[in-house]
Design an enzyme around this catalytic site. Sequence first.
Site, mmCIF file in Angstrom:
data_model
loop_
_atom_site.group_PDB
_atom_site.id
_atom_site.type_symbol
_atom_site.label_atom_id
_atom_site.label_comp_id
_atom_site.label_asym_id
_atom_site.label_seq_id
_atom_site.Cartn_x
_atom_site.Cartn_y
_atom_site.Cartn_z
ATOM 1 N N CYS A 389 0.834 -1.256 0.110
ATOM 2 C CA CYS A 389 0.109 -0.161 -0.044
ATOM 3 C C CYS A 389 0.682 1.310 -0.115
ATOM 4 C CB CYS A 389 -1.043 -0.175 1.230
ATOM 5 S SG CYS A 389 -2.246 1.035 0.839
ATOM 6 N N HIS A 520 -3.939 -4.813 0.499
ATOM 7 C CA HIS A 520 -2.909 -5.446 1.541
ATOM 8 C C HIS A 520 -3.017 -6.899 1.367
ATOM 9 C CE1 HIS A 520 -2.348 -1.806 3.735
ATOM 10 N NE2 HIS A 520 -3.134 -1.276 3.158
ATOM 11 N N GLU A 522 -1.487 -9.214 2.985
ATOM 12 C CA GLU A 522 -1.186 -9.654 4.402
ATOM 13 C C GLU A 522 -2.846 -10.169 4.869
ATOM 14 O OE1 GLU A 522 -0.611 -6.515 3.550
ATOM 15 O OE2 GLU A 522 -1.089 -5.200 5.248
HETATM 16 N N1 GLN Z 1 -1.503 6.695 3.122
HETATM 17 C C1 GLN Z 1 -1.914 6.041 2.083
HETATM 18 C C2 GLN Z 1 -3.175 5.935 1.358
HETATM 19 O O1 GLN Z 1 -4.096 6.547 2.127
HETATM 20 C C3 GLN Z 1 -1.552 4.410 2.298
HETATM 21 C C4 GLN Z 1 -2.668 3.724 3.138
HETATM 22 C C5 GLN Z 1 -1.965 2.526 3.566
HETATM 23 O O2 GLN Z 1 -0.851 2.230 3.498
HETATM 24 N N2 GLN Z 1 -2.890 1.598 4.052
HETATM 25 O O3 GLN Z 1 -3.522 6.225 0.238
#
Ligand code: GLN
Length: 546
Positions: A389, A520, A522
Amino acid sequence: MPKYIFVCGGVMSGVGKGIATASIAKILSWYGYKVTCIKIDPYVNVDAGTMNPLEHGEVFVLKDGTECDQDMGHYERFLNQELTKVNYMTTGSVYLSLIQKERSLFFDGKCVEVVPHVPLEVIEKINRAQKLTQAEIVITEIGGTVGEYQNLLFLEAVRILKLKNPKDVLLVLVSYLPYQGEGMELKTKPTQYAIRTLNSAGLQPDFVLARALFPLDEVRREKISFNCGISKDNIISAPDEKVVYKIPLNFEKEKMGIKILKALNLKPKKKKTNDFLRWQKEIIKIENLKQEIKIGIVGKYFKTGNFVLADAYISVIEAIKHASWSLGYQPKIDWLNSEEYEKDKSKLEELKNYNGIIIPGGFGSRGVEGKILAIKYCRENKIPLLGLCYGLQLMVVEFARNVCGLKDAHTTEVNPKTKYPVIDILEEQKKLLKEKLYGGTMRLGDWECEIKKGTIAWKAYKTTKVLERHRHRYEVNTKYHKILQKNGFIFSSTSQNDLLVEIGELPQNIHPFFLGTQFHPELKSRFLHPHPLFIEFIKKSAENKT
Ligand code: GLN
């Protein structure tokens, strides 16, 4: 008539109620029962999505986009089930639905009171989850510890349900027995107090799980039994365990499954399943794994006072373990503080000591430049790198700056005025933020991603369409797709007609594994079912000798 098991905690929090709940559910499933788990969090927040990691640890995301507690992750990882919003409630969500009912005249002009209406609403939510999942046994974990004011209404719900259906409801107390060091004994008194507190809420536990550094001995078992009126048989020893997936096996050694079924007036539906045998075999295998694989997670530290919170990335850690174990490696995972790299670049050299590096998800600007330095180091030194992400977004920033020559390129999350906003906020998010609609409004949960053939992603998934869980507001800016691609960045997965980048990677002849995901992965990795991208990452990491 469905059966209900409630799990509550005594003495202190953080002693593994979630794992205990997941383990009980797992054991009952081995005896052929359809089970589901519910987590109750006593805070007023409607969900966990607006809390920061210092307050809450990891925010787990379900397929339907529910942002919830990390215990939900334990349930999914143990049960290999996908849960939904019905499996999770907070004081806030209970009040919210109750107030909505009241406003729609559901109560026909009656006075709606904290007792009994709040506990009855809790019971209704549990019943709704049971109906939707068709579970024969619902195992509900009540967060926090007994004696906390905010727990009382949930304990009252247990009392009411037990009063109405005494043979169908069980209460398990997970309690901690402190140990003060050499020559001392495990202390039972705090557990006795916790049981008294439950008694004063009109409840007597049916089972006590004695969490401690060591197994419970006969003398202590006798003490709890005698002083609290609980059969010795129903006091289960639950010592610390390095591999949490061994805990259901430990409970089974004490015949907990059969004892619970008996207490609920049930019989095993079948002999323990193949899943049980596989589970048992895998634990023996894991305990004998000799070959180590070293993975570094480069992120920012979450400090409270003198302590660093360890559980902010629990799903990442579990996903590394699942994949490493399945490939025959014992993972050694280190947390590397990216802020250190900002202070002293020579510290980046430590990355060479790792087989592979992960840049996990995150928010805000702290530690970001250090992560970008680490990404550059891994790219140039061909160290396998998996970005999750925010990890992907920062890989794109690094690539734009150092390969595409877009000096000072950035994400607008950190620098809204950057000349090259290679990561920018999703169009639909702008309005939401303007109106301060923060709760539950990120791009959340399952979205379909298309996988391009011939890529590392394809090699891992071996399929063209996958569902993966998301939690973000920013994306790879479409205006920069061309220049990134022209310079060799491959978008190996996209969604919404190529508008959104889901996976980015470098060609395998340039770098063995330089891959980031907007989602994600994970969150979908389970014990015995590791995630394909983590498998591929660990495989390539193993090839990178340190
Ligand atoms: N801060 C980033 C976003 O909002 C990544 C978010 C995250 O890693 N879950 O897109």
